[in-house]
Design a protein around this motif. Structure first.
Motif, PDB file in Angstrom:
ATOM      1  N   TRP A   1      23.376 -17.718 -43.694  1.00  0.00           N
ATOM      2  CA  TRP A   1      23.282 -19.136 -43.835  1.00  0.00           C
ATOM      3  C   TRP A   1      23.058 -19.241 -45.456  1.00  0.00           C
ATOM      4  CZ3 TRP A   1      18.875 -21.896 -45.608  1.00  0.00           C
ATOM      5  CH2 TRP A   1      18.952 -23.483 -45.752  1.00  0.00           C
ATOM      6  N   ARG A   2      22.084 -18.282 -45.861  1.00  0.00           N
ATOM      7  CA  ARG A   2      21.735 -18.559 -47.583  1.00  0.00           C
ATOM      8  C   ARG A   2      22.949 -18.038 -48.296  1.00  0.00           C
ATOM      9  NH1 ARG A   2      15.834 -16.195 -48.853  1.00  0.00           N
ATOM     10  NH2 ARG A   2      16.249 -17.559 -50.674  1.00  0.00           N
ATOM     11  N   GLU A   3      23.386 -17.028 -47.722  1.00  0.00           N
ATOM     12  CA  GLU A   3      24.758 -16.676 -48.376  1.00  0.00           C
ATOM     13  C   GLU A   3      25.735 -17.433 -48.701  1.00  0.00           C
ATOM     14  OE1 GLU A   3      27.323 -14.450 -50.937  1.00  0.00           O
ATOM     15  OE2 GLU A   3      25.308 -13.806 -50.301  1.00  0.00           O
ATOM     16  N   ARG A   4      26.154 -18.043 -47.472  1.00  0.00           N
ATOM     17  CA  ARG A   4      27.052 -19.134 -47.573  1.00  0.00           C
ATOM     18  C   ARG A   4      26.708 -20.531 -48.395  1.00  0.00           C
ATOM     19  NH1 ARG A   4      29.254 -19.679 -41.282  1.00  0.00           N
ATOM     20  NH2 ARG A   4      30.304 -17.813 -41.226  1.00  0.00           N
ATOM     21  N   ARG A   5      25.448 -20.787 -48.491  1.00  0.00           N
ATOM     22  CA  ARG A   5      24.819 -21.890 -49.239  1.00  0.00           C
ATOM     23  C   ARG A   5      25.054 -21.345 -50.634  1.00  0.00           C
ATOM     24  NH1 ARG A   5      18.647 -23.490 -49.129  1.00  0.00           N
ATOM     25  NH2 ARG A   5      18.727 -21.471 -50.115  1.00  0.00           N
ATOM     26  N   ALA A   6      24.787 -20.196 -50.994  1.00  0.00           N
ATOM     27  CA  ALA A   6      24.719 -19.638 -52.390  1.00  0.00           C
ATOM     28  C   ALA A   6      26.352 -19.619 -52.978  1.00  0.00           C
ATOM     29  CB  ALA A   6      24.257 -18.141 -52.625  1.00  0.00           C
ATOM     30  N   ARG A   7      27.120 -19.100 -51.976  1.00  0.00           N
ATOM     31  CA  ARG A   7      28.502 -19.029 -52.116  1.00  0.00           C
ATOM     32  C   ARG A   7      29.175 -20.547 -52.391  1.00  0.00           C
ATOM     33  NH1 ARG A   7      31.498 -16.731 -47.749  1.00  0.00           N
ATOM     34  NH2 ARG A   7      30.063 -14.827 -48.486  1.00  0.00           N
ATOM     35  N   ARG A   8      28.678 -21.464 -51.662  1.00  0.00           N
ATOM     36  CA  ARG A   8      29.228 -22.875 -51.817  1.00  0.00           C
ATOM     37  C   ARG A   8      28.775 -23.434 -53.208  1.00  0.00           C
ATOM     38  NH1 ARG A   8      26.281 -25.838 -48.149  1.00  0.00           N
ATOM     39  NH2 ARG A   8      26.985 -24.339 -46.605  1.00  0.00           N
ATOM     40  N   THR A   9      27.437 -23.219 -53.549  1.00  0.00           N
ATOM     41  CA  THR A   9      26.851 -23.421 -55.015  1.00  0.00           C
ATOM     42  C   THR A   9      27.618 -22.894 -56.139  1.00  0.00           C
ATOM     43  OG1 THR A   9      24.567 -23.775 -53.786  1.00  0.00           O
ATOM     44  CG2 THR A   9      24.579 -23.712 -56.253  1.00  0.00           C
ATOM     45  N   ARG A  10      27.715 -21.602 -56.097  1.00  0.00           N
ATOM     46  CA  ARG A  10      28.647 -20.970 -57.029  1.00  0.00           C
ATOM     47  C   ARG A  10      30.015 -21.791 -57.159  1.00  0.00           C
ATOM     48  NH1 ARG A  10      26.782 -15.919 -55.104  1.00  0.00           N
ATOM     49  NH2 ARG A  10      28.332 -15.768 -53.790  1.00  0.00           N
ATOM     50  N   LYS A  11      30.755 -21.970 -55.977  1.00  0.00           N
ATOM     51  CA  LYS A  11      32.077 -22.666 -56.182  1.00  0.00           C
ATOM     52  C   LYS A  11      32.099 -23.813 -56.745  1.00  0.00           C
ATOM     53  CE  LYS A  11      34.228 -20.310 -52.555  1.00  0.00           C
ATOM     54  NZ  LYS A  11      35.147 -20.278 -51.158  1.00  0.00           N
ATOM     55  N   ASP A  12      31.110 -24.723 -56.214  1.00  0.00           N
ATOM     56  CA  ASP A  12      30.915 -26.203 -56.977  1.00  0.00           C
ATOM     57  C   ASP A  12      30.345 -25.933 -58.292  1.00  0.00           C
ATOM     58  OD1 ASP A  12      31.219 -27.292 -54.573  1.00  0.00           O
ATOM     59  OD2 ASP A  12      29.005 -27.708 -53.970  1.00  0.00           O
ATOM     60  N   ALA A  13      29.943 -24.847 -58.869  1.00  0.00           N
ATOM     61  CA  ALA A  13      29.390 -24.739 -60.307  1.00  0.00           C
ATOM     62  C   ALA A  13      30.773 -24.366 -61.009  1.00  0.00           C
ATOM     63  CB  ALA A  13      28.278 -23.831 -60.370  1.00  0.00           C
ATOM     64  N   GLU A  14      31.491 -23.654 -60.414  1.00  0.00           N
ATOM     65  CA  GLU A  14      32.783 -23.327 -60.980  1.00  0.00           C
ATOM     66  C   GLU A  14      33.991 -24.317 -61.132  1.00  0.00           C
ATOM     67  OE1 GLU A  14      34.385 -19.980 -58.797  1.00  0.00           O
ATOM     68  OE2 GLU A  14      33.069 -18.336 -59.581  1.00  0.00           O
ATOM     69  N   ARG A  15      33.911 -25.191 -60.257  1.00  0.00           N
ATOM     70  CA  ARG A  15      34.829 -26.448 -60.326  1.00  0.00           C
ATOM     71  C   ARG A  15      34.249 -27.437 -61.471  1.00  0.00           C
ATOM     72  NH1 ARG A  15      34.726 -27.476 -53.845  1.00  0.00           N
ATOM     73  NH2 ARG A  15      36.107 -25.581 -53.249  1.00  0.00           N
ATOM     74  N   ARG A  16      32.961 -27.495 -61.556  1.00  0.00           N
ATOM     75  CA  ARG A  16      32.614 -28.514 -62.670  1.00  0.00           C
ATOM     76  C   ARG A  16      32.724 -28.032 -64.061  1.00  0.00           C
ATOM     77  NH1 ARG A  16      26.900 -29.585 -59.694  1.00  0.00           N
ATOM     78  NH2 ARG A  16      27.776 -30.811 -57.821  1.00  0.00           N
ATOM     79  N   VAL A  17      33.072 -26.426 -64.301  1.00  0.00           N
ATOM     80  CA  VAL A  17      33.094 -26.005 -65.316  1.00  0.00           C
ATOM     81  C   VAL A  17      34.579 -26.248 -66.076  1.00  0.00           C
ATOM     82  CG1 VAL A  17      33.059 -23.881 -66.885  1.00  0.00           C
ATOM     83  CG2 VAL A  17      31.199 -24.457 -65.315  1.00  0.00           C
TER      84      VAL A  17
END
Length: 66
Positions: free
Chosen positions: A50-66
């Motif tokens: 669960w934590r890994e999926r949440r971290a991956r989702r957060t990284r993808k969201d950060a990449e989309r914003r950049v």
């Protein structure tokens, strides 16, 4: 050759395949401890997943914003 010997040794030692009812039959036996340890292992693995999926989702969201 080592791999063949390892596979043979693994298959030759047949595991004890206990059905779930076996745990109920052995009340007070150490199988309950094993069942608890298995449940704890699944819980830890679930939290880690669960934590890994949440971290991956957060990284993808950060990449989309950049």
């Amino acid at each position: 050759m080592r791999a063949a010997i390892a596979v043979f040794a693994t298959l030759a030692a047949s595991p004890a395949l206990a059905h779930p009812g076996h745990f109920a039959e052995s009340a007070g036996h150490t199988h309950w401890l094993a069942l608890g340890a298995l449940g704890l292992a699944f819980a830890i693995a679930g939290v880690a997943l669960w934590r890994e999926r949440r971290a991956r989702r957060t990284r993808k969201d950060a990449e989309r914003r950049v």
